[in-house]
Design a protein around this motif. Structure first.
Motif, mmCIF file in Angstrom:
data_model
loop_
_atom_site.group_PDB
_atom_site.id
_atom_site.type_symbol
_atom_site.label_atom_id
_atom_site.label_comp_id
_atom_site.label_asym_id
_atom_site.label_seq_id
_atom_site.Cartn_x
_atom_site.Cartn_y
_atom_site.Cartn_z
ATOM 1 N N MET A 172 16.582 15.941 31.811
ATOM 2 C CA MET A 172 16.692 17.329 31.361
ATOM 3 C C MET A 172 15.647 18.214 32.021
ATOM 4 O O MET A 172 15.923 19.373 32.345
ATOM 5 C CB MET A 172 16.567 17.403 29.833
ATOM 6 C CG MET A 172 16.781 18.785 29.257
ATOM 7 S SD MET A 172 18.436 19.436 29.608
ATOM 8 C CE MET A 172 19.288 19.043 28.086
ATOM 9 N N ASP A 173 14.453 17.689 32.243
ATOM 10 C CA ASP A 173 13.405 18.487 32.900
ATOM 11 C C ASP A 173 13.821 18.906 34.309
ATOM 12 O O ASP A 173 13.530 20.026 34.745
ATOM 13 C CB ASP A 173 12.094 17.700 32.972
ATOM 14 C CG ASP A 173 11.419 17.558 31.621
ATOM 15 O OD1 ASP A 173 11.812 18.284 30.679
ATOM 16 O OD2 ASP A 173 10.505 16.715 31.491
ATOM 17 N N GLU A 176 16.527 21.602 34.024
ATOM 18 C CA GLU A 176 15.925 22.883 33.632
ATOM 19 C C GLU A 176 15.356 23.612 34.857
ATOM 20 O O GLU A 176 15.485 24.833 34.978
ATOM 21 C CB GLU A 176 14.825 22.652 32.604
ATOM 22 C CG GLU A 176 14.188 23.943 32.111
ATOM 23 C CD GLU A 176 13.072 23.704 31.116
ATOM 24 O OE1 GLU A 176 12.633 24.673 30.478
ATOM 25 O OE2 GLU A 176 12.617 22.542 30.984
ATOM 26 N N LYS A 177 14.738 22.881 35.774
ATOM 27 C CA LYS A 177 14.191 23.505 36.989
ATOM 28 C C LYS A 177 15.302 24.141 37.819
ATOM 29 O O LYS A 177 15.143 25.245 38.351
ATOM 30 C CB LYS A 177 13.451 22.460 37.820
ATOM 31 C CG LYS A 177 12.162 21.957 37.203
ATOM 32 C CD LYS A 177 11.543 20.860 38.067
ATOM 33 C CE LYS A 177 10.301 20.271 37.416
ATOM 34 N NZ LYS A 177 9.734 19.146 38.207
ATOM 35 N N GLN A 180 16.730 27.400 36.034
ATOM 36 C CA GLN A 180 15.712 28.366 35.602
ATOM 37 C C GLN A 180 16.160 29.804 35.858
ATOM 38 O O GLN A 180 16.651 30.129 36.937
ATOM 39 C CB GLN A 180 14.393 28.097 36.330
ATOM 40 C CG GLN A 180 13.202 28.845 35.747
ATOM 41 C CD GLN A 180 11.893 28.357 36.344
ATOM 42 O OE1 GLN A 180 11.885 27.691 37.372
ATOM 43 N NE2 GLN A 180 10.787 28.696 35.727
ATOM 44 N N ARG A 185 15.699 26.824 27.508
ATOM 45 C CA ARG A 185 15.450 25.513 26.885
ATOM 46 C C ARG A 185 15.017 25.772 25.444
ATOM 47 O O ARG A 185 13.860 25.999 25.142
ATOM 48 C CB ARG A 185 14.365 24.778 27.670
ATOM 49 C CG ARG A 185 14.045 23.349 27.175
ATOM 50 C CD ARG A 185 14.983 22.361 27.751
ATOM 51 N NE ARG A 185 14.613 20.976 27.433
ATOM 52 C CZ ARG A 185 13.892 20.183 28.226
ATOM 53 N NH1 ARG A 185 13.421 20.646 29.380
ATOM 54 N NH2 ARG A 185 13.651 18.925 27.878
ATOM 55 N N LEU A 191 19.821 22.862 26.756
ATOM 56 C CA LEU A 191 19.693 24.041 27.609
ATOM 57 C C LEU A 191 20.919 24.914 27.353
ATOM 58 O O LEU A 191 22.047 24.415 27.380
ATOM 59 C CB LEU A 191 19.662 23.649 29.088
ATOM 60 C CG LEU A 191 18.328 23.256 29.707
ATOM 61 C CD1 LEU A 191 18.572 22.580 31.055
ATOM 62 C CD2 LEU A 191 17.443 24.470 29.884
ATOM 63 N N ASN A 219 9.859 25.535 20.486
ATOM 64 C CA ASN A 219 10.499 26.424 21.463
ATOM 65 C C ASN A 219 10.983 27.743 20.859
ATOM 66 O O ASN A 219 11.544 28.572 21.575
ATOM 67 C CB ASN A 219 11.702 25.719 22.097
ATOM 68 C CG ASN A 219 11.304 24.540 22.956
ATOM 69 O OD1 ASN A 219 10.458 23.751 22.572
ATOM 70 N ND2 ASN A 219 11.906 24.396 24.119
ATOM 71 N N THR A 223 12.124 31.009 23.100
ATOM 72 C CA THR A 223 13.580 31.195 23.130
ATOM 73 C C THR A 223 13.941 32.629 22.770
ATOM 74 O O THR A 223 14.733 33.279 23.459
ATOM 75 C CB THR A 223 14.279 30.226 22.161
ATOM 76 O OG1 THR A 223 14.038 28.886 22.592
ATOM 77 C CG2 THR A 223 15.779 30.478 22.128
#
Length: 236
Positions: A172-173, A176-177, A180, A185, A191, A219, A223
């Motif tokens: 997931m990391d 996410e990149k 972006q 997230r 996401l 988060n 968010t």
């Protein structure tokens, strides 16, 4: 390109057509108008073309709710940019549920109309849609604007799209990149595509199709800030 006006005020529809002609000058376009949302949606079911569409939608029609009609258009009919028109500014917050590119207040001002039209034109004439290359048994191209949200579960990513669910191995990391600026997230495992966010409260994100995604306590603040900043950009 198709320009659609959905308004029960014929004078308003003629004004939209006149100003559109002035802005497009000699460029070809098809202008279609409807007095209610039911007729518009009925025509869309029969329409098989692939032309981009700018839709000027009155929020308060005689027998329809323009926000509900716009939601259906965005979810089902390709490259569409919706511009809301209303004399009632109290509908502004609710209009975000349908992901408009602009909210015009009656009586219309020509400069605001131009700004809204140019923003809609920019959306539908983007040179290239962003996409992921998903590697499994084969390689699939998945467009960002087809993804409602992504969930991480048992070492796999599940992409929940408009017409399908895709699963593949990814962190997931790392996802996410890649996403972006387009997604938020809201939770360690989720996401969410910002364009499909309808509402945010302290515990969940609600999407325009009614799906509810949990927000972790960690988060929550980020968010809300990211979603509100994104929604604010849609009105500039």
């Amino acid at each position: 390109m198709r320009i659609i006006a959905c308004d029960d005020d014929k004078n308003m529809m003629m004004l939209i057509r006149q100003w559109t002609q002035e802005l497009l000058e000699n460029q070809p376009f098809q202008f279609i108008f409807y007095e209610n949302g039911i007729d518009l949606l009925n025509e869309m079911e029969q329409y098989e073309g692939k032309d981009s569409q700018i839709v000027f939608m009155d929020i308060k029609l005689k027998n329809d709710n323009g926000i509900g009609v716009a939601k259906i258009l965005n979810q089902n009919y390709g490259n569409t940019a919706v511009i809301f028109i209303s004399g009632y500014t109290e509908y502004l917050e609710d209009s975000f549920e349908a992901d408009p590119v602009y909210f015009l207040v009656k009586p219309l001002k020509k400069e605001k109309f131009r700004r809204a039209f140019e923003k809609a034109l920019q959306k539908i004439t983007s040179e290239e849609r962003k996409y992921l290359l998903v590697k499994g048994k084969d390689i699939k191209r998945v467009f960002y604007d087809e993804i409602y949200y992504a969930e991480s579960m048992t070492r796999k990513i599940h992409l929940y799209c408009k017409d399908q669910e895709i699963e593949y191995y990814e962190k997931m990391d790392e996802l996410e990149k890649l996403l972006q600026g387009e997604f938020v997230r809201c939770h360690k495992s989720y996401l969410v595509n910002l364009r499909y966010v309808s509402r945010v409260d302290g515990k969940k994100v609600t999407l325009i199709d009614g799906t509810e995604i949990p927000i972790s306590r960690k988060n929550a603040k980020d968010t809300k800030e990211i979603v509100f900043e994104y929604l604010g950009r849609q009105l500039r």
